[in-house]
Design a protein around this motif. Structure first.
Motif, mmCIF file in Angstrom:
data_model
loop_
_atom_site.group_PDB
_atom_site.id
_atom_site.type_symbol
_atom_site.label_atom_id
_atom_site.label_comp_id
_atom_site.label_asym_id
_atom_site.label_seq_id
_atom_site.Cartn_x
_atom_site.Cartn_y
_atom_site.Cartn_z
ATOM 1 N N ARG A 279 -12.657 -0.261 -4.686
ATOM 2 C CA ARG A 279 -12.068 1.069 -4.853
ATOM 3 C C ARG A 279 -11.201 1.478 -3.660
ATOM 4 O O ARG A 279 -10.901 2.653 -3.490
ATOM 5 N N LEU A 280 -10.796 0.515 -2.822
ATOM 6 C CA LEU A 280 -9.991 0.834 -1.630
ATOM 7 C C LEU A 280 -8.544 0.363 -1.763
ATOM 8 O O LEU A 280 -7.854 0.163 -0.769
ATOM 9 N N ARG A 281 -8.090 0.167 -2.978
ATOM 10 C CA ARG A 281 -6.696 -0.180 -3.228
ATOM 11 C C ARG A 281 -6.277 -1.451 -2.496
ATOM 12 O O ARG A 281 -5.170 -1.537 -1.972
ATOM 13 N N GLY A 282 -7.177 -2.407 -2.435
ATOM 14 C CA GLY A 282 -6.854 -3.693 -1.841
ATOM 15 C C GLY A 282 -6.987 -3.760 -0.333
ATOM 16 O O GLY A 282 -6.733 -4.818 0.261
ATOM 17 N N GLU A 283 -7.388 -2.669 0.301
ATOM 18 C CA GLU A 283 -7.537 -2.653 1.759
ATOM 19 C C GLU A 283 -8.999 -2.865 2.138
ATOM 20 O O GLU A 283 -9.906 -2.722 1.323
ATOM 21 N N SER A 284 -9.213 -3.199 3.414
ATOM 22 C CA SER A 284 -10.568 -3.346 3.922
ATOM 23 C C SER A 284 -11.094 -1.990 4.379
ATOM 24 O O SER A 284 -10.302 -1.091 4.714
ATOM 25 N N MET B 188 0.845 -1.190 0.000
ATOM 26 C CA MET B 188 0.000 0.000 0.000
ATOM 27 C C MET B 188 0.882 1.242 0.000
ATOM 28 O O MET B 188 1.820 1.354 0.780
ATOM 29 N N ASP B 189 0.590 2.155 -0.918
ATOM 30 C CA ASP B 189 1.408 3.350 -1.109
ATOM 31 C C ASP B 189 0.928 4.470 -0.190
ATOM 32 O O ASP B 189 0.178 5.357 -0.607
ATOM 33 N N LEU B 190 1.358 4.431 1.076
ATOM 34 C CA LEU B 190 1.010 5.508 2.015
ATOM 35 C C LEU B 190 2.098 6.569 1.915
ATOM 36 O O LEU B 190 2.981 6.676 2.756
ATOM 37 N N PHE B 191 2.003 7.375 0.849
ATOM 38 C CA PHE B 191 3.078 8.314 0.540
ATOM 39 C C PHE B 191 2.949 9.622 1.313
ATOM 40 O O PHE B 191 3.888 10.404 1.361
ATOM 41 N N LEU B 192 1.776 9.899 1.904
ATOM 42 C CA LEU B 192 1.590 11.089 2.729
ATOM 43 C C LEU B 192 1.703 10.704 4.195
ATOM 44 O O LEU B 192 1.159 9.673 4.606
ATOM 45 N N GLY B 193 2.403 11.521 4.982
ATOM 46 C CA GLY B 193 2.466 11.242 6.407
ATOM 47 C C GLY B 193 1.136 11.568 7.063
ATOM 48 O O GLY B 193 0.307 10.703 7.312
ATOM 49 N N LYS B 194 0.903 12.850 7.300
ATOM 50 C CA LYS B 194 -0.334 13.313 7.923
ATOM 51 C C LYS B 194 -1.031 14.292 6.990
ATOM 52 O O LYS B 194 -0.412 15.229 6.484
ATOM 53 N N SER B 195 -2.309 14.066 6.741
ATOM 54 C CA SER B 195 -3.106 14.988 5.940
ATOM 55 C C SER B 195 -4.296 15.462 6.773
ATOM 56 O O SER B 195 -4.688 14.791 7.736
ATOM 57 N N THR B 196 -4.857 16.599 6.394
ATOM 58 C CA THR B 196 -5.913 17.211 7.208
ATOM 59 C C THR B 196 -7.016 17.777 6.315
ATOM 60 O O THR B 196 -6.728 18.377 5.272
ATOM 61 N N VAL B 197 -8.265 17.585 6.744
ATOM 62 C CA VAL B 197 -9.412 18.232 6.109
ATOM 63 C C VAL B 197 -10.101 19.078 7.168
ATOM 64 O O VAL B 197 -10.478 18.567 8.230
ATOM 65 N N ALA C 256 -11.805 13.399 3.035
ATOM 66 C CA ALA C 256 -10.983 12.730 4.047
ATOM 67 C C ALA C 256 -10.794 11.257 3.703
ATOM 68 O O ALA C 256 -9.698 10.699 3.888
ATOM 69 N N LEU C 257 -11.825 10.616 3.192
ATOM 70 C CA LEU C 257 -11.708 9.205 2.815
ATOM 71 C C LEU C 257 -10.734 9.039 1.655
ATOM 72 O O LEU C 257 -9.910 8.112 1.649
ATOM 73 N N VAL C 258 -10.807 9.934 0.670
ATOM 74 C CA VAL C 258 -9.861 9.881 -0.451
ATOM 75 C C VAL C 258 -8.427 10.028 0.062
ATOM 76 O O VAL C 258 -7.524 9.262 -0.319
ATOM 77 N N LEU C 259 -8.198 10.996 0.947
ATOM 78 C CA LEU C 259 -6.851 11.214 1.489
ATOM 79 C C LEU C 259 -6.364 10.025 2.304
ATOM 80 O O LEU C 259 -5.175 9.691 2.281
ATOM 81 N N ALA C 260 -7.270 9.372 3.028
ATOM 82 C CA ALA C 260 -6.878 8.244 3.870
ATOM 83 C C ALA C 260 -6.339 7.073 3.056
ATOM 84 O O ALA C 260 -5.625 6.217 3.583
ATOM 85 N N LEU C 261 -6.649 7.034 1.757
ATOM 86 C CA LEU C 261 -6.144 5.954 0.911
ATOM 87 C C LEU C 261 -4.640 6.066 0.679
ATOM 88 O O LEU C 261 -4.014 5.095 0.244
ATOM 89 N N LEU D 22 -3.418 9.492 -5.552
ATOM 90 C CA LEU D 22 -4.581 9.006 -4.809
ATOM 91 C C LEU D 22 -5.669 8.454 -5.731
ATOM 92 O O LEU D 22 -6.758 8.103 -5.275
ATOM 93 N N GLY D 23 -5.369 8.367 -7.019
ATOM 94 C CA GLY D 23 -6.315 7.784 -7.962
ATOM 95 C C GLY D 23 -7.280 8.760 -8.578
ATOM 96 O O GLY D 23 -8.229 8.350 -9.261
ATOM 97 N N CYS D 24 -7.074 10.057 -8.351
ATOM 98 C CA CYS D 24 -7.953 11.074 -8.937
ATOM 99 C C CYS D 24 -7.404 11.527 -10.285
ATOM 100 O O CYS D 24 -6.247 11.268 -10.620
#
Length: 331
Positions: free
Chosen positions: A60-65, A1-10, A21-26, A177-179
């Motif tokens: 659409r969750l990049r293989g995650e639950s 899983m490509d968690l390329f962002l450390g912390k993001s905020t909405v 927020a859900l898009v960013l959490a991916l 993020l797939g956008c």
């Protein structure tokens, strides 16, 4: 899983704030969603659970639950805690210029210097939103189409002071993020999507107000006539395919007859003034009496999830074919 962002905020836990927020959490190790009101956060959490399940059912969750993604989303009423050390901050509060200006002034002081600060405004000028901030170069627009977690496009809007580096970084984040980022290089009212959308809606309301056709037939003309074709070619590409010689002949007489803004706006204002505000009120352009608003929205989201997947698959295949070029002819 490509968690390329450390912390993001909405900032802003309304309908679109939670979706973003859900898009960013991916792609974030942690995503913070902030609101001044705890009840807004509780409602957002309930919506997030439904959104995540919907995306999970459509792969659409990049293989995650759904649970794994949701665990990375945290809620708070503390702006400083939410923004501190964040590498990417999205503003999604009410559409009020003064409120957004004040918020960007605070965000500019709280966020690390290299963190892009972006707004999900649907039409307020990015240049004006940034006026009270010290570092205007790192402020840009990131306007999503509702629902933000389903429709893949995001408008990346350049304010007058937005730097090339900020535009490139924001574009890159949404791409990973797939956008699909749409770069809007001039800070015009409504940006790109809403200018196109409202031009169509204005004409649709004018046709309705003039008695040319019913709301049902006007919508069917688009859903069954134009929309399927527009998923295979946009309005400009379709004109090229059909031929500009015919296009200019039709446009020369038809464009001059298209509705202005006075009559359709007066018609809409009268609806709202009489309490006919759409689905929630039971009346709008349609009669919604007896319908469950939550059920209607859920059904529409489900349809959109299915169709977006189909349209994006076709679009990606077409781009790949064009990238490779024509097949060599057999000799």
């Amino acid at each position: 899983m490509d968690l390329f962002l450390g912390k993001s905020t909405v900032v802003g836990a309304g309908l679109m704030g939670g979706q973003i927020a859900l898009v960013l959490a991916l792609g974030s190790r942690e995503t913070w969603l902030i609101s001044r009101r705890p009840e807004s956060l509780a409602n957002a959490r309930r919506n997030l659970e439904r959104y995540a399940r919907d995306l999970g059912r459509h792969n659409r969750l990049r293989g995650e639950s759904p649970d794994t993604v949701l665990k990375r989303i945290h809620t708070t009423t503390d702006l400083e805690a939410a923004v501190g050390e964040s590498v990417f901050v999205v503003e999604s509060i009410t559409e009020d210029l003064a409120s957004k200006q004040a918020l960007f002034h605070r965000l500019d002081a709280l966020a690390t210097r290299d963190a892009p600060l972006v707004s999900n405004t649907s039409g307020l000028p990015i240049t004006r939103l940034a006026e009270k901030a010290r570092h205007m170069d790192r402020i840009a627009g990131s306007h999503f189409v509702q629902p933000a977690h389903v429709v893949p496009v995001a408008e990346i809007v350049r304010g007058r002071q937005t730097s090339n580096e900020t535009m490139d970084r924001v574009t890159g984040i949404w791409q990973r993020l797939g956008c699909f980022p749409l770069r809007v290089n001039k800070d015009v009212p409504g940006f790109l999507v809403n200018r196109l959308q409202h031009a169509l809606i204005r004409e649709a309301v004018d046709l309705l107000a003039s008695g040319v056709a019913s709301a049902e037939d006007i919508d069917a003309a688009f859903r069954l006539g134009l929309a399927p074709r527009f998923t295979t070619a946009g309005p400009l590409e379709q004109r090229d395919i059909n031929g500009l010689s015919m296009h200019v002949r039709v446009a020369s007489h038809l464009w001059k007859t298209l509705g202005g803004w006075e009559q359709p706006l007066a018609y809409l204002q009268k609806l709202v003034a009489t309490g006919a505000t759409g689905l929630e009120s039971g009346n709008g352009y349609y009669n919604w009496t007896g319908n469950n608003p939550h059920q209607i929205r859920t059904e529409k989201d489900e349809q959109l999830l299915r169709r977006t997947a189909e349209v994006m698959a076709d679009w990606k295949a077409e781009r790949e074919t064009r990238r490779r070029g024509p097949e060599p002819s057999a000799s």
